[in-house]
Design a protein around this motif. Structure first.
Motif, short mmCIF file in Angstrom:
data_model
loop_
_atom_site.label_atom_id
_atom_site.label_comp_id
_atom_site.label_asym_id
_atom_site.label_seq_id
_atom_site.Cartn_x
_atom_site.Cartn_y
_atom_site.Cartn_z
N ARG A 34 0.82 -1.21 0.00
CA ARG A 34 0.00 0.00 0.00
C ARG A 34 0.86 1.26 0.00
N MET A 35 2.03 1.21 0.65
CA MET A 35 2.91 2.37 0.70
C MET A 35 3.75 2.51 -0.57
N GLY A 36 3.71 1.49 -1.44
CA GLY A 36 4.49 1.55 -2.67
C GLY A 36 5.91 1.05 -2.51
N GLY A 37 6.22 0.44 -1.37
CA GLY A 37 7.56 -0.09 -1.14
C GLY A 37 7.69 -1.49 -1.71
N PRO A 38 8.89 -2.02 -1.67
CA PRO A 38 9.09 -3.37 -2.18
C PRO A 38 8.43 -4.42 -1.28
N ALA A 39 8.03 -5.53 -1.89
CA ALA A 39 7.39 -6.60 -1.14
C ALA A 39 8.37 -7.25 -0.17
N GLY A 40 9.65 -7.06 -0.38
CA GLY A 40 10.67 -7.62 0.51
C GLY A 40 10.61 -7.05 1.92
N PHE A 41 9.94 -5.91 2.08
CA PHE A 41 9.74 -5.35 3.43
C PHE A 41 8.97 -6.31 4.32
N ALA A 42 8.22 -7.22 3.72
CA ALA A 42 7.43 -8.17 4.49
C ALA A 42 8.32 -9.07 5.33
N GLY A 43 9.57 -9.22 4.97
CA GLY A 43 10.49 -10.06 5.74
C GLY A 43 11.07 -9.38 6.96
N LEU A 44 10.84 -8.08 7.12
CA LEU A 44 11.41 -7.38 8.28
C LEU A 44 10.93 -7.91 9.62
N PRO A 45 9.63 -8.17 9.84
CA PRO A 45 9.23 -8.71 11.15
C PRO A 45 9.85 -10.06 11.44
N LEU A 46 9.95 -10.92 10.43
CA LEU A 46 10.56 -12.23 10.63
C LEU A 46 12.04 -12.09 10.97
N THR A 47 12.72 -11.20 10.27
CA THR A 47 14.14 -10.98 10.54
C THR A 47 14.35 -10.43 11.95
N LEU A 48 13.56 -9.43 12.33
CA LEU A 48 13.69 -8.86 13.67
C LEU A 48 13.34 -9.88 14.75
N TRP A 49 12.30 -10.66 14.51
CA TRP A 49 11.91 -11.70 15.47
C TRP A 49 13.03 -12.70 15.65
N PHE A 50 13.60 -13.17 14.54
CA PHE A 50 14.66 -14.17 14.60
C PHE A 50 15.91 -13.62 15.27
N VAL A 51 16.32 -12.42 14.91
CA VAL A 51 17.51 -11.81 15.52
C VAL A 51 17.30 -11.59 17.02
N THR A 52 16.09 -11.20 17.41
CA THR A 52 15.80 -10.99 18.83
C THR A 52 15.84 -12.30 19.59
N VAL A 53 15.21 -13.34 19.06
CA VAL A 53 15.20 -14.63 19.76
C VAL A 53 16.62 -15.18 19.89
N ILE A 54 17.38 -15.15 18.83
CA ILE A 54 18.75 -15.67 18.89
C ILE A 54 19.64 -14.77 19.73
N GLY A 55 19.53 -13.46 19.52
CA GLY A 55 20.39 -12.52 20.26
C GLY A 55 20.16 -12.56 21.75
N ILE A 56 18.90 -12.43 22.17
CA ILE A 56 18.61 -12.44 23.60
C ILE A 56 18.69 -13.86 24.15
N GLY A 57 18.32 -14.84 23.34
CA GLY A 57 18.35 -16.22 23.80
C GLY A 57 19.74 -16.72 24.10
#
Length: 145
Positions: free
Chosen positions: A74-97
């Protein structure tokens, strides 16, 4: 302020909230992963593990990816932005874990860690793949089913 610009501002705020949500959910899922039926918080059923946070990850992480994809399109950005929550979630779980607060190992060294990573990452990767495939089909101009 025009309605298009106001919508863009609200979409940007919603995107930021979704990304903050993915980090917050990753931390909560990680910290509640060791929860047990030991009579302290939950009823006493012999100390059996109660990985409720695995179910939370299974439901929320793909939803975050899907909603972020909708906002990115809707914002006109690339569809690859959809991977940002997954990337942040994974980095947070591994980093803090693995390198948690004070250098503590927060991620349990048993099946619950694998279950959390699988429940959060695999369905989200499927949703992300679907979003990227739909974006590629839309760019190529071929009709979808």
């Amino acid at each position: 302020m025009t309605t298009a610009r106001a919508g863009s501002v609200f979409d940007g705020l919603a995107l930021a909230l979704l990304l903050i949500n993915s980090v917050a959910l990753a931390m909560l899922e990680l910290f509640f992963l060791p929860l047990r039926f030991d009579g302290v918080i939950l009823p006493d059923y012999g100390g059996a593990p109660a990985p409720v946070s695995v179910l939370v990850a299974l439901m929320t992480t793909p939803w975050l990816v899907s909603r972020t994809a909708g906002l990115a399109v809707r914002m006109g950005g690339p569809a690859g932005f959809a991977g940002l929550p997954l990337t942040l979630w994974f980095v947070t779980v591994i980093g803090i874990g693995l390198f948690g607060p004070g250098g503590d190992l927060v991620l349990p060294q048993d099946w619950r860690a694998i279950a959390l990573l699988a429940a959060g990452a695999l369905p989200s990767a499927v949703v992300l793949g679907r979003v990227l495939a739909q974006a590629r089909i839309a760019r190529s101009g071929r009709p979808t089913r």
